[in-house]
Design a protein around this motif. Sequence first.
Motif, short mmCIF file in Angstrom:
data_model
loop_
_atom_site.label_atom_id
_atom_site.label_comp_id
_atom_site.label_asym_id
_atom_site.label_seq_id
_atom_site.Cartn_x
_atom_site.Cartn_y
_atom_site.Cartn_z
N GLY A 1 -9.59 -1.30 5.75
CA GLY A 1 -10.21 -2.23 4.82
C GLY A 1 -9.72 -2.08 3.40
N ASN A 2 -10.39 -2.79 2.51
CA ASN A 2 -10.10 -2.77 1.09
C ASN A 2 -11.38 -2.51 0.30
OD1 ASN A 2 -7.35 -3.32 1.25
ND2 ASN A 2 -7.59 -5.52 0.93
N LEU B 1 -6.21 -14.42 9.84
CA LEU B 1 -5.67 -13.36 8.99
C LEU B 1 -5.65 -12.06 9.77
CD1 LEU B 1 -4.86 -13.22 5.92
CD2 LEU B 1 -7.05 -12.11 5.56
N PHE C 1 1.22 -14.17 4.20
CA PHE C 1 1.25 -12.82 3.63
C PHE C 1 2.61 -12.45 3.05
CE2 PHE C 1 0.90 -8.06 3.95
CZ PHE C 1 -0.12 -7.91 3.04
N ARG D 1 -2.46 -9.46 11.36
CA ARG D 1 -2.50 -8.00 11.17
C ARG D 1 -2.40 -7.29 12.52
NH1 ARG D 1 -7.38 -6.08 7.87
NH2 ARG D 1 -6.02 -4.36 7.30
N SER E 1 -5.41 3.51 -1.33
CA SER E 1 -4.09 3.10 -1.82
C SER E 1 -4.22 1.95 -2.81
CB SER E 1 -3.23 2.63 -0.63
OG SER E 1 -3.96 1.73 0.18
N ARG F 1 -7.26 7.10 4.00
CA ARG F 1 -6.19 6.93 3.01
C ARG F 1 -6.58 5.79 2.07
NH1 ARG F 1 -1.44 4.00 2.21
NH2 ARG F 1 0.15 5.12 1.03
N VAL G 1 0.55 8.87 8.30
CA VAL G 1 -0.59 8.31 9.03
C VAL G 1 -0.32 6.81 9.27
CG1 VAL G 1 -1.96 7.80 6.94
CG2 VAL G 1 -3.10 8.17 9.15
N PHE H 1 -8.63 0.96 1.65
CA PHE H 1 -9.64 1.95 2.04
C PHE H 1 -9.57 1.98 3.58
CE2 PHE H 1 -14.18 3.44 0.79
CZ PHE H 1 -14.28 4.26 1.91
N ALA H 2 -8.64 2.80 4.09
CA ALA H 2 -8.37 2.81 5.53
C ALA H 2 -8.92 4.09 6.15
CB ALA H 2 -6.87 2.71 5.77
N GLY I 1 -14.60 -4.01 5.53
CA GLY I 1 -13.70 -4.31 6.64
C GLY I 1 -13.07 -5.69 6.47
N VAL I 2 -13.59 -6.50 5.58
CA VAL I 2 -13.15 -7.86 5.24
C VAL I 2 -13.37 -8.84 6.39
CG1 VAL I 2 -11.24 -9.33 4.46
CG2 VAL I 2 -11.52 -7.03 3.49
N HIS I 3 -12.70 -8.65 7.51
CA HIS I 3 -12.86 -9.59 8.62
C HIS I 3 -14.22 -9.40 9.28
CE1 HIS I 3 -8.55 -9.90 8.26
NE2 HIS I 3 -8.48 -8.59 8.40
N THR J 1 5.27 -2.54 11.97
CA THR J 1 5.80 -1.88 10.76
C THR J 1 6.11 -0.41 11.01
OG1 THR J 1 5.49 -1.80 8.36
CG2 THR J 1 3.61 -1.15 9.69
N HIS K 1 0.84 -1.22 0.00
CA HIS K 1 0.00 0.00 0.00
C HIS K 1 0.87 1.27 0.00
CE1 HIS K 1 -3.89 -2.09 0.85
NE2 HIS K 1 -3.09 -2.96 1.43
FE1 HDE Z 1 -2.44 -4.84 5.36
N1 HDE Z 1 -0.65 -4.03 5.89
N2 HDE Z 1 -1.76 -6.66 5.86
N3 HDE Z 1 -4.18 -5.73 4.71
N4 HDE Z 1 -3.12 -3.09 4.82
C1 HDE Z 1 -0.32 -2.74 5.77
O1 HDE Z 1 0.76 -1.44 7.40
C2 HDE Z 1 -0.67 -6.91 6.61
C3 HDE Z 1 -4.49 -7.04 4.76
C4 HDE Z 1 -4.38 -2.78 4.41
O2 HDE Z 1 -3.17 3.44 4.12
C5 HDE Z 1 0.99 -2.41 6.41
O3 HDE Z 1 1.22 0.71 7.87
C6 HDE Z 1 -0.58 -8.29 6.93
C7 HDE Z 1 -5.89 -7.25 4.56
C8 HDE Z 1 -4.47 -1.38 4.08
O4 HDE Z 1 -1.58 3.27 5.60
C9 HDE Z 1 1.39 -3.74 7.05
C10 HDE Z 1 -1.65 -8.88 6.33
C11 HDE Z 1 -6.41 -5.99 4.37
C12 HDE Z 1 -3.20 -0.88 4.32
C13 HDE Z 1 0.29 -4.66 6.60
C14 HDE Z 1 -2.40 -7.86 5.67
C15 HDE Z 1 -5.33 -5.06 4.47
C16 HDE Z 1 -2.39 -1.95 4.79
C17 HDE Z 1 2.00 -1.77 5.50
C18 HDE Z 1 -1.97 -10.35 6.32
C19 HDE Z 1 -7.85 -5.62 4.07
C20 HDE Z 1 -2.74 0.55 4.08
C21 HDE Z 1 2.21 -0.38 6.03
C22 HDE Z 1 -2.91 -10.74 7.25
C23 HDE Z 1 -8.77 -5.88 5.15
C24 HDE Z 1 -2.97 1.41 5.27
C25 HDE Z 1 1.36 -0.26 7.17
C26 HDE Z 1 -2.53 2.82 4.98
C27 HDE Z 1 -1.06 -1.79 5.18
C28 HDE Z 1 0.25 -5.95 6.97
C29 HDE Z 1 -3.56 -8.11 4.89
C30 HDE Z 1 -5.53 -3.66 4.29
C31 HDE Z 1 2.78 -4.25 6.72
C32 HDE Z 1 0.49 -8.95 7.74
C33 HDE Z 1 -6.65 -8.57 4.60
C34 HDE Z 1 -5.70 -0.64 3.58
O5 HDE Z 1 1.40 -3.65 8.43
#
Ligand code: HDE
Length: 743
Positions: A204-205, A412, A218, A416, A171, A169, A394, A189-190, A277-279, A423, A133
Motif C-alpha cells: 500500500g501507500n 488498477l 502507469f 499490478r 519508500s 518497506r 525484498v 507502505f508495503a 491498501g488503496v484497492h 519486475t 519506489h
Molecule cells: Fe506499485 N510497483 N504499481 N503501486 N508499488 C512497484 O514493484 C505498479 C501502485 C507500490 O517496497 C514495482 O517490486 C503498477 C499503487 C509500493 O518493494 C512495480 C501500478 C500502489 C511499491 C510496480 C502501480 C503501489 C511498489 C516496482 C499501476 C499503492 C514498493 C518494483 C497500477 C496501492 C514495494 C517492484 C517495495 C512497487 C508497479 C501502482 C504501491 C513496477 C503497474 C496504486 C509500495 O511492479
Amino acid sequence: MAKSPGRGRSKVDATASPKAGAKAKAKPVKAVAAKVATAKKSAQTTVPPPVFGAGGRADLVDTASGVGVLSPRTGDLPGQDSEFLTSAQGVRIPHTDDSLKAGRRGPVLMDDFHLREKIMHFDHERIPERVVHARGVGVHGEFTSYGTAGDLTSAGFLASDVTTPVFVRFSTVVGSRGSADTARDVRGFATKFYAAEGVFDLVGNNIPVFFIRDAIKFPDLIHAAKPEADLDVPQASTAHSTFWDFVSSIPESPHMLMWVMSDRAIPRSLRMMEGFGVHTFRLINDARETVLVKFHWKPTLGVHGLEWEEAQLLAGLNPDFHRRDLYQAIAAGIFPQWELGVQVFPDTEDQTFEGIDLLDSTKLVPEELAPVRPIGLMTLNRNPTNFFSETEQVAFHVGHLVAGIEATDDPLMHGRLFSYLDTQLTRLGGPNFDQIPINRPQSPVNDNHRDGFMQMRVPHGRTPYLPNALGGGCPFLADASSGGYEHIPRPVMGPKTRARAETDNFSQATMFYRSLTALERQHVVNAFSFELSHVDAPIVVQRMLAMLANVDTELCELVATALGEQAPVGTPNDDVEPSAALSMIRDEVYPVDGRVVQILATDGSDLDGITALCDAITAAGGFAHVVAPRKGVLRSDGRVLAVDRTLMSASSTDADAVLLASGSAALAQPGVRTYIEIAFRHGKSVGAWGDSCETLREWNLGEDDPGVFLTDSAVDLADPLIEAMGGHRHWSRFNANLLVTQN
Ligand code: HDE
C-alpha cells in the motif's frame, strides 16, 4: 505502546567518566554496542598503523568474546563461516593489498585469480533499482491479530491472537535510490506477512487513493513524473513541466493531487504515517460468505508532517532523515506500532457503497460512512542486518494472497497483479527470487517449480508434475478444508471494450480540501504555487487552474494569484460533507516516542540541569542531544558531560524542540540565534532556563509566544516541554490568513 524498560539513553552526568551514566541504564543491545565501542577505542589507542600486505588483523579481535573490533565476526553464517579471508571457492587468501605482478613495478599477471574474482564480483554488485519506489527503508516486526476479523475471513493470520512475523518497506516513489528522504512524494507502505498459511503482501501507500484509474496509464504517469527524459532533471521532484502536463490532462487526478500537495506527502516520520491498501479487497469467511474491505494502518503516534521549508533543508542537511529516525527509534527499543483496520462493505452485485464505486482507486470511502474496524496490531522491532539482502531484495507482490483474501476487479489492481512478478525477473535476475531469504515463506513449500537462474534448492524425485502415479501423486492438492486457496466463483462478463466506468472526478477532491484546517489549506495552496511555478508551458498552468477551479474557488484563486494568472471560473460541488479523518491537525496529544530535543550548551553551562532534563526526556520516550560548539566533553564546576553533536554538524531540523541551557552566555551569537529562530519558524517548542532566558527574550522569543518555555530551572521545563511535543507543533504561531506569502 511498546515501552521497553530502560529504552532511550540516559545522560546522567558523572565526574569520573562522561559515559558512565549512559551505561547505568543501558539495555542489553546497548551493552554490546558499548562493548564494541570500548573495544574500538582501545584498538585505536593500542593498534599500530595498518601495514599493507601484513595479512590478517588477528590483533583486532577481542579474543575473549570472539568479536572482531573493526568488523564483527558473524559466526556460522553461510559465506561468513571462515575466520580467514577466503576466495569464493573457500581457498584461504594470504594477501589482498597488491595484485600479482611481474616485479614491483611490472605488469599484472593473468594468473592472479584472486584479483580477477574480486574485481569480477565488485563489477556486478549493483542490481537495477526499482523502477518506482527505489528509495526505501525496511524493518522487521510482528503482527498480532485481535480476531475481530474472524467473522469476515478464513485467513489464519487474522484469527484470534495469532502472531505473524512481518517485514515492512517504506519508500518514496519518484526519486532514485540515493535521493533525499524528505522529498514531496507519496510514501510506499508495503508489508509482507510471513503467515503460517503462506505469504500475504499488503502493498500500500500512505495515501488512500491514486492518480489514475487504470494500470495502462502507469507507465505514462511515471515517465511524466520521473526526471525529464532529455536532461534527467529534476531528481525526486514533481515540480517540473512534464508531470503537470500529464496530470492536468488526466480527468481523475484532482483527488490524488490534493493529497500529494498536502502535508501527507512530507511526513515528519515514517512512524507517523497512515497506510492504506488503496484497492478494495474481497474477504471470504469459513461459511464462504464474502464482504468487500479497504485496509487501513493507523499509527499510534498520530499522523504528522514536516514544514515544507524544513523538508527542503533536510534534503540537503540530512537526506537520510527518515531512515535514521526509524532505525534510531527501533535500536533504542522505541518500537513503532500501527493498528490494522478494515472498512467493511456488503459484497453487492454493483460493488458500490453509498454511491461510491469500490473498484475505482481514485475514490475513498469517508470513515464517517464506514468506520474502520481494528483487527490487529503491528509492532516494528528489529532493524535489518544487511540492507541489500533484505531491504533491496525484498519482492512484494499484490498477488501474494492467502486463503480468505481475494483481489477484486479494480483495473488498477489488475495491472499490478501482472507487474509485481514481472519486475522481479529484471531486478532479481530470474524466477527463483522467492528463494532469497527475505522472500522465503515461513510455511512449508512444495511448488513443483524447477530449474531457472540461481536455483538454490536441490529438489529430489523425478516427478515434478501433476498428475503423476510414479511419485505417488505427490504433492497433494489442498481443497478448502485443507487450507487450499479458493477463488470464489463470481459471474464475470461484459462486452470486450476499452471504455471506463462513469465517475465524478472532483467531489472527493473538494471534500479533501474542505476537510482541512485553514493552515493545511494554506500549505496545499503553497505547494501548488511552488510546483506550478516550475512549469514552463502556460497551457499546462492554465489547464491546471481550470482543474482547480472545479475543486474549490478559494484554492484556484490563491494559486492563480501566486502565479500571476487570471483565475478561471469553475463549478465546484458545494454540497460535499467534510470528513474529519482527513485533516492531520487535531487537538490531541500523542506519545513523544523518538522525538528529539536538542540542548545547546557550552563549557560553564548548567550540566546538572542538562542531565536532569535529559533523564526526563529519555524517560518519556524521547531522545535528548547535547549540541555544543565542539565535540568531546563539556566542563563546568569540575563536572563533565558528553557532547552528542556540534553546532556545525547539527541543525534544528533534526529536532522537535531546541533549548538553550543556563550558563551559556558564550552562545549568544548570531549563528545560534538563527539556529533557534529556524526551530521557532517551523512551529517547534523552544526554551531556556536560568540566565539564558534573557538571551531568548533579547531575540524576541518571550514567554507570551506560544511554545516558548522560559523557566528558572531545567526540571521546570520538562513537563510542559514534553506535553507540547506530544501536540507536534505550535500551530497558533502561524497566521493562516497570510495565504500564499507565508509558510
Ligand atoms: Fe506499485 N510497483 N504499481 N503501486 N508499488 C512497484 O514493484 C505498479 C501502485 C507500490 O517496497 C514495482 O517490486 C503498477 C499503487 C509500493 O518493494 C512495480 C501500478 C500502489 C511499491 C510496480 C502501480 C503501489 C511498489 C516496482 C499501476 C499503492 C514498493 C518494483 C497500477 C496501492 C514495494 C517492484 C517495495 C512497487 C508497479 C501502482 C504501491 C513496477 C503497474 C496504486 C509500495 O511492479
